[in-house]
Design a protein around this motif. Structure first.
Motif, PDB file in Angstrom:
ATOM      1  N   HIS A  87      24.160 -33.203  44.173  1.00  0.00           N
ATOM      2  CA  HIS A  87      23.440 -32.336  45.115  1.00  0.00           C
ATOM      3  C   HIS A  87      23.104 -30.986  44.455  1.00  0.00           C
ATOM      4  O   HIS A  87      23.479 -29.926  44.957  1.00  0.00           O
ATOM      5  CB  HIS A  87      24.295 -32.088  46.359  1.00  0.00           C
ATOM      6  N   GLY A 101      20.494 -29.299  44.412  1.00  0.00           N
ATOM      7  CA  GLY A 101      19.475 -28.506  45.084  1.00  0.00           C
ATOM      8  C   GLY A 101      19.983 -27.637  46.213  1.00  0.00           C
ATOM      9  O   GLY A 101      19.218 -26.878  46.802  1.00  0.00           O
ATOM     10  N   TYR A 123      17.956 -30.138  51.055  1.00  0.00           N
ATOM     11  CA  TYR A 123      18.731 -30.593  49.897  1.00  0.00           C
ATOM     12  C   TYR A 123      20.201 -30.850  50.204  1.00  0.00           C
ATOM     13  O   TYR A 123      20.900 -31.446  49.392  1.00  0.00           O
ATOM     14  CB  TYR A 123      18.562 -29.616  48.737  1.00  0.00           C
ATOM     15  N   ARG A 132      20.130 -34.607  50.395  1.00  0.00           N
ATOM     16  CA  ARG A 132      19.404 -35.336  49.348  1.00  0.00           C
ATOM     17  C   ARG A 132      20.242 -35.410  48.093  1.00  0.00           C
ATOM     18  O   ARG A 132      20.567 -34.401  47.489  1.00  0.00           O
ATOM     19  CB  ARG A 132      18.078 -34.640  49.027  1.00  0.00           C
ATOM     20  N   ASP A 133      20.582 -36.623  47.732  1.00  0.00           N
ATOM     21  CA  ASP A 133      21.366 -36.814  46.523  1.00  0.00           C
ATOM     22  C   ASP A 133      20.549 -37.591  45.493  1.00  0.00           C
ATOM     23  O   ASP A 133      19.360 -37.816  45.686  1.00  0.00           O
ATOM     24  CB  ASP A 133      22.696 -37.498  46.832  1.00  0.00           C
ATOM     25  N   MET A 134      21.197 -37.965  44.427  1.00  0.00           N
ATOM     26  CA  MET A 134      20.517 -38.644  43.326  1.00  0.00           C
ATOM     27  C   MET A 134      21.199 -39.987  43.059  1.00  0.00           C
ATOM     28  O   MET A 134      22.043 -40.093  42.192  1.00  0.00           O
ATOM     29  CB  MET A 134      20.577 -37.792  42.050  1.00  0.00           C
ATOM     30  N   ASP A 166      15.107 -40.791  42.804  1.00  0.00           N
ATOM     31  CA  ASP A 166      15.713 -39.640  43.495  1.00  0.00           C
ATOM     32  C   ASP A 166      15.819 -38.446  42.544  1.00  0.00           C
ATOM     33  O   ASP A 166      15.488 -37.322  42.913  1.00  0.00           O
ATOM     34  CB  ASP A 166      17.138 -39.966  43.982  1.00  0.00           C
ATOM     35  N   TYR A 167      16.304 -38.715  41.346  1.00  0.00           N
ATOM     36  CA  TYR A 167      16.474 -37.649  40.338  1.00  0.00           C
ATOM     37  C   TYR A 167      15.138 -37.012  39.988  1.00  0.00           C
ATOM     38  O   TYR A 167      14.987 -35.788  40.024  1.00  0.00           O
ATOM     39  CB  TYR A 167      17.149 -38.241  39.101  1.00  0.00           C
ATOM     40  N   GLN A 222      12.317 -37.035  41.677  1.00  0.00           N
ATOM     41  CA  GLN A 222      11.716 -36.357  42.823  1.00  0.00           C
ATOM     42  C   GLN A 222      12.433 -35.045  43.127  1.00  0.00           C
ATOM     43  O   GLN A 222      11.795 -34.036  43.423  1.00  0.00           O
ATOM     44  CB  GLN A 222      11.728 -37.271  44.056  1.00  0.00           C
ATOM     45  N   LEU A 223      13.765 -35.040  43.037  1.00  0.00           N
ATOM     46  CA  LEU A 223      14.523 -33.819  43.279  1.00  0.00           C
ATOM     47  C   LEU A 223      14.172 -32.757  42.237  1.00  0.00           C
ATOM     48  O   LEU A 223      13.956 -31.594  42.570  1.00  0.00           O
ATOM     49  CB  LEU A 223      16.024 -34.131  43.255  1.00  0.00           C
ATOM     50  N   HIS A 224      14.083 -33.169  40.986  1.00  0.00           N
ATOM     51  CA  HIS A 224      13.703 -32.241  39.907  1.00  0.00           C
ATOM     52  C   HIS A 224      12.315 -31.674  40.182  1.00  0.00           C
ATOM     53  O   HIS A 224      12.088 -30.463  40.063  1.00  0.00           O
ATOM     54  CB  HIS A 224      13.762 -32.967  38.565  1.00  0.00           C
ATOM     55  N   ASP A 242      10.696 -31.470  43.111  1.00  0.00           N
ATOM     56  CA  ASP A 242      10.667 -30.649  44.308  1.00  0.00           C
ATOM     57  C   ASP A 242      11.312 -29.279  44.101  1.00  0.00           C
ATOM     58  O   ASP A 242      10.838 -28.282  44.617  1.00  0.00           O
ATOM     59  CB  ASP A 242      11.379 -31.359  45.467  1.00  0.00           C
TER      60      ASP A 242
END
Length: 187
Positions: A88, A90, A161, A164-166, A171-172, A174-176, A178
């Motif tokens: 997590h 983010g 966030y 939202r995990d990875m 997921d990784y 998209q999180l990066h 965003d």
């Protein structure tokens, strides 16, 4: 994902360094890293940081075992713990501050939520220390929070966030994208 998430690049840091930075920016001074799989790599990578390491000798165990190892490493005078997950990165310091402030205002168990979805980091008053040391391996924090539902404060936060995990490469990525506005290196 098939990789060690903690050491994936996240901007100019690794995922775990980003999590640690966010906690420190929120004023969290005592950080216990619970390590199992590749503990030596993690300790070597974070050797310069002022951190405490707790080792879960069974990295395939349920999360409750890691929570117990972390609580064992907490100094006796500490009155509450934040359980923050490495996937997590983010969660911004402002959210962590809000969770802590909610506890300081009298809440015993605090879980941030966004759009009705609970997330992390959760904060648990250490009046529950003994229970944290023996969480049900099959249901962990979920059953603990259900058992103490009347003591749980669900804290609405503006950050998605917290939930939202990875768990996958997508997921990784998209999180990066965003959070940092671009894809991770080499992806």
């Amino acid at each position: 994902m098939g990789v060690f998430k903690a050491l994936l690049p996240f901007g100019n840091q690794t995922v775990i360094e980003c999590c640690i930075s966010n906690l420190q920016a929120a004023g969290v001074d005592d950080i216990v890293i619970v390590a199992g799989h590749r503990a030596e790599d993690l300790q070597a990578h974070l050797h310069a940081a002022d951190l405490t390491f707790a080792i879960n000798s069974d990295p395939d165990s349920e999360m409750g075992v890691s929570i117990a190892r972390g609580v064992e490493a907490v100094r006796p005078e500490v009155r509450a713990v934040l359980i923050a997950l490495v996937d997590h990165p983010g969660v911004p310091p402002e959210v962590i501050n809000a969770v802590i402030a909610t506890w300081r205002s009298g809440a015993h168990l605090v879980q941030p939520e966004h759009a009705g979805h609970g997330g992390h980091p959760v904060l648990i008053d250490l009046a529950y220390r003994d229970e944290l040391m023996g969480l049900d391996p099959a249901t962990g924090l979920r059953s603990f929070f259900a058992k103490h539902g009347e003591d749980v404060t669900r804290l609405p936060v503006p950050s998605p966030y917290v939930a939202r995990d990875m768990d996958t490469w997508e997921d990784y990525r998209q999180l990066h994208q965003d959070i940092l506005g671009g894809p991770p290196p080499n992806n």
